[in-house]
Design a protein around this motif. Structure first.
Motif, PDB file in Angstrom:
ATOM      1  N   ARG A  89    -115.773 -16.050 -75.041  1.00 45.83           N
ATOM      2  CA  ARG A  89    -114.676 -16.425 -75.644  1.00 45.83           C
ATOM      3  C   ARG A  89    -113.889 -14.793 -76.179  1.00 45.83           C
ATOM      4  N   PHE A  90    -114.862 -13.531 -76.625  1.00 41.68           N
ATOM      5  CA  PHE A  90    -114.962 -12.525 -77.274  1.00 41.68           C
ATOM      6  C   PHE A  90    -113.708 -11.530 -75.486  1.00 41.68           C
ATOM      7  N   LEU A  91    -115.077 -11.860 -74.885  1.00 40.46           N
ATOM      8  CA  LEU A  91    -114.251 -11.035 -73.268  1.00 40.46           C
ATOM      9  C   LEU A  91    -113.021 -11.748 -72.381  1.00 40.46           C
ATOM     10  N   LYS A  92    -112.965 -13.266 -72.516  1.00 40.74           N
ATOM     11  CA  LYS A  92    -111.696 -13.666 -72.249  1.00 40.74           C
ATOM     12  C   LYS A  92    -110.538 -13.123 -72.891  1.00 40.74           C
ATOM     13  N   ARG A  93    -110.627 -12.470 -74.567  1.00 48.51           N
ATOM     14  CA  ARG A  93    -110.128 -12.409 -75.349  1.00 48.51           C
ATOM     15  C   ARG A  93    -108.721 -11.009 -75.177  1.00 48.51           C
ATOM     16  N   VAL A  94    -110.562  -9.982 -75.181  1.00 50.25           N
ATOM     17  CA  VAL A  94    -110.091  -8.043 -75.076  1.00 50.25           C
ATOM     18  C   VAL A  94    -109.579  -7.983 -73.020  1.00 50.25           C
ATOM     19  N   PHE A  95    -109.908  -8.704 -72.664  1.00 46.85           N
ATOM     20  CA  PHE A  95    -110.547  -7.869 -71.154  1.00 46.85           C
ATOM     21  C   PHE A  95    -109.598  -8.686 -70.305  1.00 46.85           C
ATOM     22  N   SER A  96    -109.213  -8.218 -68.833  1.00 43.70           N
ATOM     23  CA  SER A  96    -108.292  -8.612 -67.675  1.00 43.70           C
ATOM     24  C   SER A  96    -109.007  -9.065 -67.498  1.00 43.70           C
ATOM     25  N   ASP A  97    -109.315  -9.946 -66.335  1.00 43.68           N
ATOM     26  CA  ASP A  97    -109.702 -10.643 -65.262  1.00 43.68           C
ATOM     27  C   ASP A  97    -110.563  -9.350 -64.479  1.00 43.68           C
ATOM     28  N   GLU A  98    -109.874  -8.748 -63.615  1.00 44.52           N
ATOM     29  CA  GLU A  98    -110.365  -7.317 -63.277  1.00 44.52           C
ATOM     30  C   GLU A  98    -110.887  -6.626 -64.196  1.00 44.52           C
ATOM     31  N   GLU A  99    -111.140  -6.514 -65.181  1.00 38.29           N
ATOM     32  CA  GLU A  99    -111.807  -6.162 -66.493  1.00 38.29           C
ATOM     33  C   GLU A  99    -113.741  -6.594 -66.652  1.00 38.29           C
TER      34      GLU A  99
END
Length: 122
Positions: free
Chosen positions: A25-35
């Motif tokens: 959830r943290f990754l999807k909230r902060v980073f783009s798909d590419e990131e």
């Protein structure tokens, strides 16, 4: 002409704590798909990549000098062929309003620390 400078330093262990609490959830909230693809490419460097990308976003936000809350997904850190920045939405509008046309970033790690500097030019 330099329009702004931003710097950020973060402990990788702090990022590990946040990730262990919030996970995907943290990754999807902060980073783009590419990131996220970049972050997930190396299990051995996973936390270092999360921390460095997060730190770069913070430094970019500071270099623009925005006064409102950061929208992390409006700042994207591209890694190929070298770290560079793409901005979107209100963040891009604010940068253009301030005459910023390009933002350069440099990222470094040492032990538990990650540091990033961003320089905005126009």
């Amino acid at each position: 002409m330099v329009k702004g400078v931003g710097i950020d330093i973060i402990r990788i262990s702090r990022v590990e704590k946040v990730y262990s609490t919030h996970g995907e959830r943290f990754l999807k909230r902060v980073f783009s798909d590419e990131e996220i693809r970049y972050i997930l490419r190396s299990e051995a460097k996973f936390l270092e990549r999360v921390a460095s990308t997060f730190s770069a976003k913070e430094a970019v936000f500071k270099t623009i000098g925005m006064k409102r809350p950061i929208i992390f997904r409006e700042i994207e850190i591209i890694r190929k062929p070298f770290p560079s920045v793409r901005i979107y939405g209100h963040t891009k509008d604010e940068a253009l309003r301030k005459g910023i046309h390009q933002i350069f970033v440099s990222i470094s790690h040492d032990g538990d620390l990650c540091i990033t500097i961003a320089i905005a030019v126009g």
